[in-house]
Design a protein around this motif. Structure first.
Motif, PDB file in Angstrom:
ATOM      1  N   MET A   1      10.628 -14.683 -20.857  1.00  0.00           N
ATOM      2  CA  MET A   1      10.222 -15.084 -19.510  1.00  0.00           C
ATOM      3  C   MET A   1      10.682 -16.500 -19.184  1.00  0.00           C
ATOM      4  SD  MET A   1       6.615 -13.060 -19.118  1.00  0.00           S
ATOM      5  CE  MET A   1       5.958 -13.367 -20.745  1.00  0.00           C
ATOM      6  N   GLY A   2      11.980 -16.690 -19.304  1.00  0.00           N
ATOM      7  CA  GLY A   2      12.560 -18.001 -19.030  1.00  0.00           C
ATOM      8  C   GLY A   2      12.803 -18.255 -17.552  1.00  0.00           C
ATOM      9  N   ARG A   3      12.734 -17.223 -16.751  1.00  0.00           N
ATOM     10  CA  ARG A   3      12.946 -17.395 -15.300  1.00  0.00           C
ATOM     11  C   ARG A   3      11.912 -16.547 -14.581  1.00  0.00           C
ATOM     12  NH1 ARG A   3      17.627 -19.497 -13.677  1.00  0.00           N
ATOM     13  NH2 ARG A   3      17.533 -18.375 -11.713  1.00  0.00           N
ATOM     14  N   LEU A   4      10.831 -17.167 -14.208  1.00  0.00           N
ATOM     15  CA  LEU A   4       9.743 -16.442 -13.560  1.00  0.00           C
ATOM     16  C   LEU A   4       9.723 -16.696 -12.056  1.00  0.00           C
ATOM     17  CD1 LEU A   4       6.971 -17.261 -16.188  1.00  0.00           C
ATOM     18  CD2 LEU A   4       7.930 -14.992 -15.758  1.00  0.00           C
ATOM     19  N   GLY A   5       8.847 -15.975 -11.369  1.00  0.00           N
ATOM     20  CA  GLY A   5       8.639 -16.208  -9.936  1.00  0.00           C
ATOM     21  C   GLY A   5       9.489 -15.312  -9.083  1.00  0.00           C
ATOM     22  N   GLU A   6       9.181 -15.315  -7.782  1.00  0.00           N
ATOM     23  CA  GLU A   6       9.818 -14.380  -6.848  1.00  0.00           C
ATOM     24  C   GLU A   6      11.308 -14.643  -6.686  1.00  0.00           C
ATOM     25  OE1 GLU A   6       7.508 -16.579  -6.159  1.00  0.00           O
ATOM     26  OE2 GLU A   6       7.876 -17.651  -4.277  1.00  0.00           O
ATOM     27  N   THR A   7      11.767 -15.857  -7.027  1.00  0.00           N
ATOM     28  CA  THR A   7      13.210 -16.109  -6.947  1.00  0.00           C
ATOM     29  C   THR A   7      13.767 -16.605  -8.280  1.00  0.00           C
ATOM     30  OG1 THR A   7      12.819 -18.360  -6.172  1.00  0.00           O
ATOM     31  CG2 THR A   7      13.147 -16.677  -4.474  1.00  0.00           C
ATOM     32  N   GLY A   8      12.975 -16.473  -9.329  1.00  0.00           N
ATOM     33  CA  GLY A   8      13.457 -16.877 -10.654  1.00  0.00           C
ATOM     34  C   GLY A   8      13.511 -18.383 -10.859  1.00  0.00           C
ATOM     35  N   LYS A   9      12.842 -19.136  -9.990  1.00  0.00           N
ATOM     36  CA  LYS A   9      12.946 -20.601 -10.093  1.00  0.00           C
ATOM     37  C   LYS A   9      11.870 -21.241 -10.966  1.00  0.00           C
ATOM     38  CE  LYS A   9      15.588 -21.341  -5.895  1.00  0.00           C
ATOM     39  NZ  LYS A   9      15.520 -21.609  -4.459  1.00  0.00           N
ATOM     40  N   VAL A  10      10.967 -20.425 -11.481  1.00  0.00           N
ATOM     41  CA  VAL A  10       9.970 -20.982 -12.391  1.00  0.00           C
ATOM     42  C   VAL A  10      10.570 -20.961 -13.806  1.00  0.00           C
ATOM     43  CG1 VAL A  10       7.577 -20.879 -13.199  1.00  0.00           C
ATOM     44  CG2 VAL A  10       8.123 -20.212 -10.863  1.00  0.00           C
ATOM     45  N   THR A  11      11.403 -21.955 -14.039  1.00  0.00           N
ATOM     46  CA  THR A  11      12.134 -22.112 -15.300  1.00  0.00           C
ATOM     47  C   THR A  11      11.255 -22.870 -16.299  1.00  0.00           C
ATOM     48  OG1 THR A  11      12.941 -24.212 -14.478  1.00  0.00           O
ATOM     49  CG2 THR A  11      14.322 -22.271 -14.039  1.00  0.00           C
ATOM     50  N   PRO A  12      11.679 -22.941 -17.543  1.00  0.00           N
ATOM     51  CA  PRO A  12      10.905 -23.746 -18.507  1.00  0.00           C
ATOM     52  C   PRO A  12      10.653 -25.168 -17.981  1.00  0.00           C
ATOM     53  CG  PRO A  12      12.526 -22.435 -19.664  1.00  0.00           C
ATOM     54  CD  PRO A  12      12.779 -22.208 -18.197  1.00  0.00           C
TER      55      PRO A  12
END
Lengths: 386, 386
Positions: B364-375
Motif C-alpha cells: 500500500m505504497g500509493r493510497l487514496g482516490e488518486t494514489g497521492k497518499v504516498t509513504p
C-alpha cells in the motif's frame, strides 16, 4: 422508526457501455424472449444492438407492449412463451415494458387458473420466469423493485401487485439511452419519480432521519436536474443523476421504516383507466390538491419539506409555509411542462363520481397513511383539481 | 458519475422484536453454529434467547472471537465446523464477530490450501457456507456488506477481503440490543460509521448528486444522534437512527459511482496491528490530519462538506472554510470521547516509520482516490497527528 423488512437482490450495471454485461449475465443456453414497447427501440437501434450481443442465444421477440400495459396484450406473450418454451425474459424499455414483463413472468407458470387472479386477488406468487432489464426511460423504478401495475381494459381496472419473485435478476442502466426520449417522456419521468418519493416521505414524522434525508436528497436532485434534462438532452451527468434518482425513488429503501401514503397513485390510476391520461399527468393533477386537503395530518412534514426542499425561512408562519410548499410543488410540475389541472386535459366536474366509484369498487375506500383519504376527501381533492 | 455495479442481496429485519424472524429464515434441518465474541451476549441473555428460538435445530457454539478477529482464533472454528459438519453459521455480535464469521464461511470449503491465501492473495472466492447475523453493535456495516477484515497476529497483518459469497443471507437489527453497549463501543461505532461515509464522500466531485446527498444525510444523522446516544442510552429513536445509518454507511450504495479513498482505514489498520489501538481510535487520529495534508486534492468536497454539514457560510473564504471543516470534524470525534492524537494513546514520533514500513510491506505504497497518499504523505499525516 417503524419496524421493517428490506432486501433487494437486483444487480445494477450503471453507466455508458454497460450493455456489454448482457451476455455475461444471462445463463448460457437460455432461450431468451425480448419484450419491448411501441418500437422506439427499433428506431434507436437498441434492439439490434441487443440482438447482436445475444447472438449466442436462441432469441425471440415480443413487441407492442403499450403504456399502462394490458392483460389483453400480455397474455399473447404468455401464450407465445408457453408454446415456444422461452426460459429467460429480457425487458427492453421503460416501466410499462418492465411491469408487463413481470406479469408475464408470473403468469407463464400459473397454470391453475387465469393469471389475472394473481393481480386481482393479490395471491402470493411463488414462481416466476427469470428476467432482466435494459432500461430506456427513468421513471417508475420498476427496474429495481418487485412491483408492477397491470391494466385490464375489459374491466377498466388498473391494479398493482408485489412479489419478491419479480425482482429483475439484473438491470442495465445506461443514461445515454435516454438522450433520445421525447420531451413528454422526460417530463413524465421526472414527475413520476418526484411523486414516488413524496408518497413515502410526505406523511407524518416517525423520527426516520436517514429515510427523510435520503428522500430529500432525491427530491432536490430531481428538482435541479429535471429542468436541465429538458434544456440539455445530451448532458450525461444530468441524465445519470435522473436515472439513478428515479431508480432509488422506488426500490424499497426510502420507504423502509416510515409510513407511506400512495393515495395520489391510486386516484391517478383510476383517472388513467377511465380517461386515458398519462400516469404522470394524473399524479401532477392529484398531488398538489391532495396536499392541500390533507394538510392537517401532513403538517409537520409539509413544514420540513418547505424548509429543506424549498428553502422557506424558518420564521415564516406555518400556514403560509405549507401553502407556499404546495404552490411550489405545483409550479415545479408546470415548469416540467406537465399540466396540473383536470381542465387542462378537457376534464370537468363530471369525472369526479366515476373516479370515486371506481376506487370504491376496487376496495380503496380508505386510502392514505392513516386511512383518511375517504371518498369524501377524494371528491374534495378532485374539486380542487378542476 | 462513474460507471458502477451495485447489488446487495442481504435481507434486513429491522426493529424491536425482529429476533422472531430467526427461526423462520434459517432452513429447516440446518446444523447451526452460533459464533460470538467476548461473552457480552451471555451477560445480556441474548445468547440464551437465540438458543431458545433455535431449539428445533441442532445448534453448537463458538465463542471468544476477539476485536480485530484473528486468523489464529478463527481457524479453530473452521476445524470445529469441518469435524462436526455444521452447515449454517449465525454471527451474534458486532463487526468483529461478523467479519470473523465471513472468514470462517469461506475458509471451511477451501480445502486446496491455507485459507489465509484467500485474504493475502485476494483470491476469488466461489464457495461459502451460508450465514446470518444478529447485530449488537452498529459500526462496521458488515451486517449488510460483502467485506471483512482479518488479522493474522503471527504476521502482524490486518487485511481485508471482499466477495459476493459473503453477503449475509439475512441480518436482524434490533436497536434495543444496543442499549447495554459500553460507552466506548458507542463512541467507536459512531466514529467508525462517520469515517466510512467520509472515505466514500471526501474525494473529488464527479457530479454524483444522489451519492453526495445520501452521504451527507448519513453524516448529519451521525452528528446529531451520536452525542445523544451517550446521554440517553435507552432512547429507541436515537439507537434506531444510528443503527440504520451505520448499516447504510457501508453497504455499497453511497460509494457506487463515486471515487473512494480508504487511506485513513489502511493507515489505521497498521496502527491497530502494531500498537493495539481500537479501530475507531485510529480513524479519529488519522482522518483530520489526512484531510489537512490532502486538502488540495479534496478542496471542492471539503468546501461542500463545510457548507452542508457544518453550516459554514457560503461567503467564508475557501481556505478558512476548509480549516474550519477539518477542525470541527476533530472536535466532533473528541465530543464523542474518542481522542484524536497519537500522544493521547502514549504513542510518539517513533511509531511513524514502522507504520509506513508495514503499509509498504502490504503493497500500500500509493493510497487514496488518486494514489497521492504516498509513504511521504503518510509520514506528514502521522506527524500532524502526534
Amino acid at each position: 422508526m417503524q419496524n421493517f423488512q428490506f432486501g433487494n437482490p437486483t444487480e445494477i450495471y450503471f453507466g455508458q457501455g454497460q450493455i456489454d454485461q448482457l451476455a455475461k449475465n444471462i445463463p448460457a443456453g437460455s432461450k431468451v424472449l425480448i419484450l419491448y414497447g411501441g418500437g422506439s427501440v427499433k428506431k434507436t437501434g437498441l434492439l439490434t444492438t441487443v440482438k447482436d450481443i445475444l447472438k449466442e442465444y436462441q432469441v425471440g421477440e415480443f413487441g407492442g407492449i403499450e403504456p399502462n400495459p394490458t392483460y389483453e396484450t400480455l397474455m399473447q406473450a404468455v401464450e407465445l412463451i408457453r408454446q415456444e418454451k422461452f426460459d429467460f425474459l429480457l425487458a427492453v424499455g421503460g416501466g410499462s415494458v418492465i411491469d408487463g414483463t413481470k406479469f408475464v413472468a408470473v403468469a407463464v407458470p400459473y397454470a391453475q387458473g387465469d393469471p389475472w387472479e394473481l393481480v386481482r386477488d393479490r395471491l402470493p406468487v411463488k414462481n416466476a420466469l427469470p428476467f432482466a432489464v435494459v432500461l430506456t426511460l427513468p421513471a417508475t423504478g420498476s427496474e429495481m423493485n418487485s412491483g408492477a401495475v397491470i391494466t385490464r381494459k375489459a374491466l377498466k381496472a388498473k391494479l398493482s401487485f408485489l412479489s419478491k419473485a419479480v425482482f429483475p435478476r439484473f438491470s442495465i442502466l445506461d443514461p445515454v439511452y435516454t438522450y433520445t426520449l421525447p420531451e413528454r417522456q422526460i417530463s413524465n419521468g421526472v414527475v413520476d419519480s418526484f411523486v414516488h418519493v413524496m408518497e413515502q416521505y410526505m406523511t407524518y414524522p416517525v423520527k426516520g432521519k436517514v429515510q427523510d434525508r435520503f428522500s430529500e436528497g432525491l427530491l432536490l436532485t430531481l428538482l435541479e436536474e429535471g429542468p436541465k434534462a429538458l434544456q440539455e438532452p445530451k448532458n450525461y451527468a444530468v441524465r445519470a443523476n435522473l436515472m439513478w434518482a428515479a431508480t432509488l425513488a422506488l426500490n424499497g429503501l426510502i420507504g423502509s421504516g416510515v409510513p407511506q401514503d400512495w393515495s395520489t397513485h391510486m386516484i391517478g390510476h383510476e383517472i388513467t383507466v377511465l380517461y386515458g391520461l398519462d400516469h404522470a399527468q394524473t399524479l401532477a393533477i392529484v398531488l398538489p390538491s391532495l396536499l392541500e386537503v390533507m394538510q392537517e395530518e401532513k403538517q409537520e412534514k409539509l413544514i420540513q419539506y418547505g424548509e429543506r426542499i424549498w428553502n422557506l425561512p424558518k420564521e415564516m408562519p406555518a400556514a403560509e409555509k405549507v401553502a407556499a410548499a404546495i404552490e411550489r410543488t405545483r409550479s415545479f410540475f408546470e415548469a416540467m411542462k406537465v399540466k396540473t389541472r383536470l381542465s387542462d386535459y378537457g376534464l370537468g366536474q363530471a369525472v369526479i363520481e366515476p373516479i370515486v366509484a371506481n376506487l370504491v369498487a376496487h376496495g380503496m375506500g380508505r386510502l392514505g397513511e392513516t386511512g383518511k383519504v375517504t371518498p369524501e376527501a377524494v371528491r374534495e381533492i378532485l374539486k380542487k383539481s378542476l
